[in-house]
Scaffold this active site. Structure first.
Site, PDB file in Angstrom:
ATOM      1  CE  LYS A 107       0.567   1.887   3.455  1.00 29.72           C
ATOM      2  NZ  LYS A 107       1.796   2.422   4.154  1.00 29.72           N
ATOM      3  CE1 TYR A 192      -2.086   0.048   7.578  1.00 31.96           C
ATOM      4  CE2 TYR A 192      -0.720   1.994   7.263  1.00 31.96           C
ATOM      5  CZ  TYR A 192      -0.873   0.610   7.254  1.00 31.96           C
ATOM      6  OH  TYR A 192       0.187  -0.189   6.918  1.00 31.96           O
TER       7      TYR A 192
HETATM    8  P1  NAD Z   1      12.302   1.333   2.679  1.00 35.19           P
HETATM    9  O1  NAD Z   1      12.881   2.639   2.292  1.00 35.19           O
HETATM   10  O2  NAD Z   1      12.735   0.723   3.972  1.00 35.19           O
HETATM   11  O3  NAD Z   1      12.582   0.259   1.535  1.00 35.19           O
HETATM   12  C1  NAD Z   1      12.382   0.554   0.176  1.00 35.19           C
HETATM   13  C2  NAD Z   1      13.240  -0.379  -0.652  1.00 35.19           C
HETATM   14  O4  NAD Z   1      13.062  -0.060  -2.032  1.00 35.19           O
HETATM   15  C3  NAD Z   1      14.737  -0.256  -0.336  1.00 35.19           C
HETATM   16  O5  NAD Z   1      15.314  -1.529  -0.256  1.00 35.19           O
HETATM   17  C4  NAD Z   1      15.282   0.500  -1.545  1.00 35.19           C
HETATM   18  O6  NAD Z   1      16.626   0.162  -1.834  1.00 35.19           O
HETATM   19  C5  NAD Z   1      14.347   0.010  -2.639  1.00 35.19           C
HETATM   20  N1  NAD Z   1      14.297   0.902  -3.798  1.00 35.19           N
HETATM   21  C6  NAD Z   1      14.241   0.486  -5.077  1.00 35.19           C
HETATM   22  N2  NAD Z   1      14.237   1.514  -5.929  1.00 35.19           N
HETATM   23  C7  NAD Z   1      14.314   2.625  -5.181  1.00 35.19           C
HETATM   24  C8  NAD Z   1      14.342   4.014  -5.494  1.00 35.19           C
HETATM   25  N3  NAD Z   1      14.307   4.446  -6.760  1.00 35.19           N
HETATM   26  N4  NAD Z   1      14.399   4.879  -4.462  1.00 35.19           N
HETATM   27  C9  NAD Z   1      14.402   4.466  -3.198  1.00 35.19           C
HETATM   28  N5  NAD Z   1      14.381   3.153  -2.826  1.00 35.19           N
HETATM   29  C10 NAD Z   1      14.330   2.245  -3.816  1.00 35.19           C
HETATM   30  O7  NAD Z   1      10.723   1.519   2.638  1.00 35.19           O
HETATM   31  P2  NAD Z   1       9.637   0.558   3.302  1.00 35.19           P
HETATM   32  O8  NAD Z   1       9.249   1.098   4.624  1.00 35.19           O
HETATM   33  O9  NAD Z   1      10.089  -0.846   3.234  1.00 35.19           O
HETATM   34  O10 NAD Z   1       8.390   0.801   2.318  1.00 35.19           O
HETATM   35  C11 NAD Z   1       8.276   0.146   1.072  1.00 35.19           C
HETATM   36  C12 NAD Z   1       6.794   0.008   0.707  1.00 35.19           C
HETATM   37  O11 NAD Z   1       6.147  -0.759   1.706  1.00 35.19           O
HETATM   38  C13 NAD Z   1       6.019   1.323   0.629  1.00 35.19           C
HETATM   39  O12 NAD Z   1       5.086   1.276  -0.409  1.00 35.19           O
HETATM   40  C14 NAD Z   1       5.318   1.417   1.963  1.00 35.19           C
HETATM   41  O13 NAD Z   1       4.130   2.180   1.934  1.00 35.19           O
HETATM   42  C15 NAD Z   1       5.037  -0.039   2.236  1.00 35.19           C
HETATM   43  N6  NAD Z   1       4.941  -0.348   3.683  1.00 35.19           N
HETATM   44  C16 NAD Z   1       3.870  -1.042   4.114  1.00 35.19           C
HETATM   45  C17 NAD Z   1       3.742  -1.349   5.456  1.00 35.19           C
HETATM   46  C18 NAD Z   1       2.586  -2.168   5.942  1.00 35.19           C
HETATM   47  O14 NAD Z   1       2.412  -2.303   7.151  1.00 35.19           O
HETATM   48  N7  NAD Z   1       1.796  -2.744   5.050  1.00 35.19           N
HETATM   49  C19 NAD Z   1       4.708  -0.927   6.360  1.00 35.19           C
HETATM   50  C20 NAD Z   1       5.806  -0.217   5.882  1.00 35.19           C
HETATM   51  C21 NAD Z   1       5.906   0.068   4.532  1.00 35.19           C
END
Ligand code: NAD
Length: 342
Positions: A107, A192
Site C-alpha cells: 500500500k 489506514y
Molecule cells: P524502505 O525505504 O525501507 O525500503 C524501500 C526499498 O526499495 C529499499 O530496499 C530500496 O533500496 C528500494 N528501492 C528500489 N528503488 C528505489 C528508489 N528508486 N528509491 C528508493 N528506494 C528504492 O521503505 P519501506 O518502509 O520498506 O516501504 C516500502 C513500501 O512498503 C512502501 O510502499 C510502503 O508504503 C510499504 N509499507 C507497508 C507497510 C505495511 O504495514 N503494510 C509498512 C511499511 C511500509
C-alpha cells in the site's frame, strides 16, 4: 501464465525491494504454512548476497531491476511481492504481470487512481491476481468488531473516527519525495484511516471534505502533505472524521459508535499487539504477526481461489486511490467532493 503446477500448495514468492518492510515480511513468512520466500529482486548486490544466505535462496531466483522481466521463464516463482517506494509500484506491477506472475503490491497500490486502474487492467489482461498488502484486513480484533457490528451489537452505526500518524524523521527519505511517495502522510499512513473508515462502517463513502495544515513547508514541500483532516459521508447517514499526519508521535486510534454501543482500538493498525475493546469490555485475541497471517491467507486466495472477508484485491486498492484523489481535490478546492466507487 507459465508457472509449473504448484503441487505442494505453497505460494512461492519473490520479494522486490529489500528494505525495512520487506525485512519484516520475509521474517514473518518463515512462520507461514502456505507461503515461502524463494526469490529476490534488488538493485543492491550485497543485499541479495546477505538475503540469499539468510533465506537459502538459489542464484537462479535472484534478479535486479533491469533483468527481472526474465522471471517469466522461471517456473519456481509464483508471485512477486512489490515492497518498493509507492511511485514505483505501477511500472513494476505492469512488468510483473507481463511476465505472467501474480502480484502482491504494498500500500498504497499506486500514487493515483489512473495508475491503479491501469494496474488492475494489466493484471486482468495477463490473467494474474493483484493483491494489496492490507495486513489489517486479516487481523482478528478487527474482524471481531466487524462481526459484532453485523450482529447488531452496536445498534445502528452513526460515527467513525480514525486517527493515524507519526512523527517523520530524515527529511531526505523517499517518503518526503513527491515523485517516489506520490504525496505525504496521506499516502503512507492516512490510507489506514480511509481504509478503516470503510471496513469499520461497512459502507462506501459518497462524499468527502478535507482541510490541510502545514507547519514546516521546508520539510513538507509542494505536493507532500504534512497533516490533513477529512470527513466522509456514507449512504446511511453515518459520518466519519479522520486525521492523517506526519507530525505527531504515534497516533493510531479507531472509534466506532452506534445507537447501542461502541468499539475502540488503540493501537488500531500498528504491527501489534492490537488492543481493542467495546462497551462490554476488552477483546482478547492472542497476537500473531500480521504478515504471517496475511501471507497464509493470500496464498489461499492466489492458489485456491479463496476470498478475503474484507477484500484485498486490486479493485479494493483502487477504491482507496479514488478516495485519496478526492481528498486531495477537496483540500485544493475547499469544496465537498463526491465519491463514486461504483
Ligand atoms: P524502505 O525505504 O525501507 O525500503 C524501500 C526499498 O526499495 C529499499 O530496499 C530500496 O533500496 C528500494 N528501492 C528500489 N528503488 C528505489 C528508489 N528508486 N528509491 C528508493 N528506494 C528504492 O521503505 P519501506 O518502509 O520498506 O516501504 C516500502 C513500501 O512498503 C512502501 O510502499 C510502503 O508504503 C510499504 N509499507 C507497508 C507497510 C505495511 O504495514 N503494510 C509498512 C511499511 C511500509
Amino acid at each position: 501464465m507459465n508457472n509449473s503446477a504448484n503441487k505442494a500448495g505453497t505460494l512461492r514468492v519473490a520479494i522486490m525491494g529489500l528494505g525495512g518492510y520487506a525485512t519484516r515480511v520475509a521474517k514473518a513468512m518463515l512462520d507461514s504454512k502456505n507461503a515461502k520466500l524463494v526469490g529476490l529482486i534488488s538493485g543492491t548486490p550485497s543485499k541479495i548476497k546477505d538475503w540469499q544466505a539468510t533465506y537459502n535462496i538459489p542464484d537462479k531466483n535472484c534478479y535486479n531491476y533491469e533483468n527481472f522481466d526474465a522471471i517469466k521463464d522461471n517456473p519456481d516463482i509464483d508471485a512477486v511481492y512489490i515492497i518498493t517506494p509507492n511511485g514505483l509500484h505501477h511500472d513494476q506491477t505492469l512488468r510483473v504481470a507481463a511476465a505472467g506472475k501474480h502480484v502482491i503490491c504494498e500500500k498504497p497500490m499506486a500514487i493515483n487512481a489512473k495508475e491503479g486502474k491501469e494496474m488492475v487492467d494489466a493484471c486482468d489482461k495477463a490473467g494474474v491476481k493483484l493483491l494489496v498488502g492490507y495486513r489489517m484486513h486479516f487481523e482478528p480484533n478487527t474482524l471481531e468488531i466487524i462481526r459484532l457490528r453485523d450482529s447488531g451489537e452496536f445498534g445502528e452505526i452513526k460515527f467513525f473516527q480514525g486517527l493515524t500518524g507519526f512523527r517523520i524523521g530524515d527529511p531526505t527519505q523517499w517518503r518526503l519525495d513527491k515523485e517516489l511517495a506520490g504525496g505525504g502522510a496521506m499516502m503512507d499512513i492516512g490510507i489506514y484511516s480511509i481504509n478503516g473508515a470503510r471496513y469499520m462502517v461497512g459502507e462506501e463513502p459518497i462524499w468527502v471534505t478535507a482541510q490541510e495544515t502545514k507547519t514546516d513547508p521546508v520539510k513538507f514541500k509542494e505536493g507532500v502533505d504534512e497533516t490533513i483532516t477529512f470527513q466522509f459521508g456514507f449512504p446511511s447517514g453515518v459520518i466519519s472524521s479522520c486525521l492523517s499526519t506526519y507530525s505527531t508521535s504515534n497516533l493510531d486510534k479507531f472509534f466506532l459508535n452506534g445507537t447501542k454501543g461502541f468499539a475502540e482500538m488503540q493501537p488500531s493498525t500498528g504491527y501489534g499487539p492490537i488492543k481493542a475493546w467495546t462497551n462490554k469490555g476488552p477483546l482478547s485475541f492472542p497476537h500473531v504477526a500480521h504478515q504471517t497471517v496475511q501471507m497464509d491467507k493470500m496464498a489461499g486466495i492466489i492458489l485456491n481461489g479463496e476470498s478475503a472477508q474484507i477484500p484485498v484485491d486490486g479493485k479494493e486498492g483502487l477504491k482507496d486511490l479514488i478516495i485519496i484523489d478526492a481528498i486531495y481535490k477537496a483540500v485544493k478546492t475547499g469544496k465537498k467532493v463526491k465519491i463514486d466507487l461504483t
